[in-house]
Design a protein around this motif. Structure first.
Motif, mmCIF file in Angstrom:
data_model
loop_
_atom_site.group_PDB
_atom_site.id
_atom_site.type_symbol
_atom_site.label_atom_id
_atom_site.label_comp_id
_atom_site.label_asym_id
_atom_site.label_seq_id
_atom_site.Cartn_x
_atom_site.Cartn_y
_atom_site.Cartn_z
ATOM 1 N N ILE A 135 0.831 -1.208 0.000
ATOM 2 C CA ILE A 135 0.000 0.000 0.000
ATOM 3 C C ILE A 135 0.864 1.256 0.000
ATOM 4 N N ASP A 136 2.055 1.164 0.615
ATOM 5 C CA ASP A 136 2.977 2.303 0.569
ATOM 6 C C ASP A 136 3.461 2.555 -0.849
ATOM 7 N N LEU A 137 3.659 1.483 -1.620
ATOM 8 C CA LEU A 137 4.043 1.633 -3.033
ATOM 9 C C LEU A 137 2.968 2.407 -3.792
ATOM 10 N N ILE A 138 1.728 2.052 -3.539
ATOM 11 C CA ILE A 138 0.609 2.688 -4.245
ATOM 12 C C ILE A 138 0.499 4.162 -3.870
ATOM 13 N N ARG A 139 0.762 4.466 -2.586
ATOM 14 C CA ARG A 139 0.548 5.833 -2.097
ATOM 15 C C ARG A 139 1.795 6.708 -2.162
ATOM 16 N N SER A 140 2.888 6.188 -2.702
ATOM 17 C CA SER A 140 4.144 6.940 -2.723
ATOM 18 C C SER A 140 3.963 8.286 -3.397
ATOM 19 N N LYS A 141 4.526 9.327 -2.760
ATOM 20 C CA LYS A 141 4.416 10.684 -3.293
ATOM 21 C C LYS A 141 5.733 11.183 -3.894
ATOM 22 N N SER A 142 6.799 10.364 -3.816
ATOM 23 C CA SER A 142 8.089 10.777 -4.366
ATOM 24 C C SER A 142 8.880 9.549 -4.754
ATOM 25 N N ASP A 143 9.926 9.743 -5.561
ATOM 26 C CA ASP A 143 10.778 8.636 -5.983
ATOM 27 C C ASP A 143 11.420 7.962 -4.779
ATOM 28 N N ARG A 144 11.859 8.760 -3.807
ATOM 29 C CA ARG A 144 12.522 8.191 -2.647
ATOM 30 C C ARG A 144 11.554 7.410 -1.782
ATOM 31 N N ALA A 145 10.344 7.908 -1.611
ATOM 32 C CA ALA A 145 9.332 7.168 -0.852
ATOM 33 C C ALA A 145 9.020 5.853 -1.553
ATOM 34 N N PHE A 146 8.973 5.891 -2.878
ATOM 35 C CA PHE A 146 8.722 4.668 -3.650
ATOM 36 C C PHE A 146 9.861 3.673 -3.456
ATOM 37 N N SER A 147 11.089 4.158 -3.456
ATOM 38 C CA SER A 147 12.250 3.283 -3.278
ATOM 39 C C SER A 147 12.237 2.617 -1.909
ATOM 40 N N VAL A 148 11.888 3.393 -0.878
ATOM 41 C CA VAL A 148 11.804 2.840 0.476
ATOM 42 C C VAL A 148 10.750 1.738 0.524
ATOM 43 N N ALA A 149 9.568 2.015 -0.047
ATOM 44 C CA ALA A 149 8.484 1.029 -0.043
ATOM 45 C C ALA A 149 8.862 -0.208 -0.852
ATOM 46 N N ARG A 150 9.542 -0.002 -1.979
ATOM 47 C CA ARG A 150 9.929 -1.140 -2.818
ATOM 48 C C ARG A 150 10.877 -2.065 -2.071
ATOM 49 N N LYS A 151 11.839 -1.499 -1.368
ATOM 50 C CA LYS A 151 12.792 -2.322 -0.614
ATOM 51 C C LYS A 151 12.080 -3.094 0.486
ATOM 52 N N GLN A 152 11.093 -2.466 1.121
ATOM 53 C CA GLN A 152 10.328 -3.168 2.152
ATOM 54 C C GLN A 152 9.484 -4.279 1.540
ATOM 55 N N ALA A 153 8.875 -4.011 0.367
ATOM 56 C CA ALA A 153 8.064 -5.031 -0.296
ATOM 57 C C ALA A 153 8.919 -6.217 -0.728
ATOM 58 N N GLU A 154 10.170 -5.964 -1.057
ATOM 59 C CA GLU A 154 11.078 -7.038 -1.448
ATOM 60 C C GLU A 154 11.579 -7.843 -0.253
ATOM 61 N N GLY A 155 11.310 -7.348 0.955
ATOM 62 C CA GLY A 155 11.675 -8.093 2.156
ATOM 63 C C GLY A 155 13.011 -7.716 2.763
ATOM 64 N N THR A 156 13.605 -6.617 2.301
ATOM 65 C CA THR A 156 14.907 -6.215 2.836
ATOM 66 C C THR A 156 14.841 -5.939 4.336
ATOM 67 N N LEU A 157 13.843 -5.182 4.762
ATOM 68 C CA LEU A 157 13.701 -4.860 6.179
ATOM 69 C C LEU A 157 13.226 -6.082 6.970
ATOM 70 N N SER A 158 12.374 -6.899 6.352
ATOM 71 C CA SER A 158 11.886 -8.107 7.023
ATOM 72 C C SER A 158 13.033 -9.026 7.411
ATOM 73 N N LYS A 159 14.008 -9.155 6.529
ATOM 74 C CA LYS A 159 15.157 -10.026 6.816
ATOM 75 C C LYS A 159 15.903 -9.554 8.051
ATOM 76 N N GLN A 160 16.016 -8.224 8.199
ATOM 77 C CA GLN A 160 16.714 -7.690 9.374
ATOM 78 C C GLN A 160 15.918 -7.944 10.657
ATOM 79 N N ILE A 161 14.594 -7.798 10.577
ATOM 80 C CA ILE A 161 13.746 -8.062 11.744
ATOM 81 C C ILE A 161 13.799 -9.548 12.099
#
Length: 459
Positions: A135-161
């Motif tokens: 949902i963050d990908l859909i609501r992204s208001k900037s390229d950087r916000a989109f990049s952050v959401a994309r990395k989370q959707a790919e599981g980058t942050l999940s792996k750290q948790i």
């Protein structure tokens, strides 16, 4: 595994080149075969293949729409179930006819908001953190916000948790062995060992939480109130930042009567701009309501852009408002630098540092680069690169990380007070559960339903 078949329109409503009707469920392929007229039955088709044909009425055989159908067999699909996507001509009527035909099939129902992503989560394809990133990908208001959401959707942050949670469960296991078999003193389970392991976990939690402020701002945008006396150029600044005539600009004081809101991206940073009515004492009842709303907007703002005129001395209203805003994140914009100066810069710097004063001319459209740089430096430490760093941006995640940290700190404190180890175990387990709630392992049904209810239909 969910058994029923769901269907929904996955593209925006309205005219367009293509519209997509998505179906998911164990019987999705067989259902579409009943209404899809093509050279080859979909049940015989390979996964991830595309087929041309027509949607026909299951009873009359009437041709309804010319379509392209994509088949994706589970578990190699978004939901980990069999998925069929019907690509029809864009347009309200064409899409509705196809969807109505699909929903006439036995066992097919309309998907609930976010149900496709929910099924991906329930079927174990993604965790809850990745689902929320969609949902963050859909609501992204900037390229950087989109990049952050994309990395989370790919599981980058999940792996750290997950890695952090693994460390905590190892500590829990050692504590439980020590409780069950105290005579063995497994791994020299002492208070010093508990403190060492908890402190290591706290260090990792601090590293993640350090990104939280930047991540939250990238996700939600910096709430930015543009304030000042009437006719100093607030609406002109709004129009300059948005590159459109969003606000009415005249020489008449009090033109803006309400708070105008607009999203804009400056140097990759999303701002939620609030153009407010000029703040002054007035007998006009409508303007007075606008001024009150302006004051309310100030309370919620992350950043205040205080606009003054270069060709006017500081007014008593300016001084009063500057005093009231002390301690807030504020940038003073000195507008109309193309006109002769009358503003006392030394008097102004008594209220704000020189580095937070930006000189601009809305008429000449100058000074915008300087404003962008000051905003960046005020809110983001160092170089902000979403491609090189994983940010924690979700308020729920931030809260749970803080809870996990507090539990670890409580466990450390308990080791100094002589509290029994089985009581310390409760704090460590609480940290483990907080981290699990981020991923969805410890999340209740009500939380899951609440999260997915925020999604649109078809996602």
């Amino acid at each position: 595994m969910v058994q029923d078949t769901i269907a929904a329109i996955s593209t925006a409503v309205g005219e367009g080149g293509i519209a997509i009707i998505r179906m998911s469920g164990d019987n999705a392929i067989n259902c579409v075969d009943l209404i899809f007229d093509s050279k080859k039955k979909l049940r015989d088709a390979d996964s991830h293949t595309v087929h041309y044909g027509h949607i026909v009425h299951p009873v009359t055989g009437e041709r309804i729409e010319e379509v392209i159908v994509t088949v994706m067999r589970g578990p190699r699909s978004f939901t980990a179930e069999d998925v069929v996507e019907i690509n029809a001509h864009g347009g309200v009527i064409a899409v509705k006819k196809v969807l109505d035909t699909v929903l006439e099939l036995e066992g097919v129902r309309t998907a609930e908001p976010g149900e496709f992503t929910k099924r991906a989560f329930l079927n174990g394809r993604i965790d809850l953190m990745q689902a929320e990133a969609v949902i963050d990908l859909i609501r992204s208001k900037s390229d950087r916000a989109f990049s952050v959401a994309r990395k989370q959707a790919e599981g980058t942050l999940s792996k750290q948790i997950k890695a952090l949670r693994g460390t905590v469960i190892e500590l829990l296991a050692h504590i439980e062995v020590n409780i069950d078999y105290p005579e063995h003193d497994v791994e020299a389970m002492t208070s010093a060992y508990i403190r060492e392991q908890c402190q290591a976990a706290i260090g990792e939690l601090d590293r993640l939480l350090k990104t939280a402020n930047d991540g939250k701002l990238l996700r939600e945008g910096i709430v930015t109130a543009i304030v000042g006396r009437p006719n100093v150029g607030k609406s002109s600044l709004m129009n300059m930042l948005t590159q459109e005539n969003r606000a009415i600009v005249t020489d008449i004081p009090g033109t803006t009567r309400d708070v105008i809101e607009q999203f804009v991206t400056i140097n990759g940073i999303p701002l939620r701009l609030l153009d407010t009515a000029g703040i002054r004492e007035t007998s006009d009842i409508v303007e007075r309501i606008g001024v009150e709303r302006s004051r309310n907007a100030l309370q919620d703002a992350d950043l205040i852009l205080f606009v003054l005129n270069h060709n006017e001395p500081l007014h008593a209203d300016d001084r009063l408002l500057l005093e009231q805003l002390q301690g807030r994140s504020m940038i003073v914009i000195v507008n109309k630098t193309d006109l002769p100066g009358a503003l006392d810069s030394e008097a102004l710097m008594k209220f704000v540092p020189k580095g937070q004063i930006v000189r601009m001319s809305m008429a000449e459209e100058s000074g915008l680069d300087r404003l962008e740089a000051v905003i960046h430096d005020m809110f983001f430490e160092g170089e902000l690169e979403a491609n090189d760093m994983t940010y924690v941006s979700n308020v729920r995640h931030i809260s749970l990380l803080k809870q996990a940290k507090q539990s670890m700190e409580d466990a450390i404190e308990a080791t100094y007070t002589g509290i029994p180890i089985d009581v310390i175990q409760i704090d460590v387990r609480s940290a483990w559960e907080s981290l699990g709630e981020i991923l969805g392992d410890e999340a209740g049904d009500s939380l899951i339903d609440q999260i997915f209810s925020q999604f649109c239909l078809g996602k």
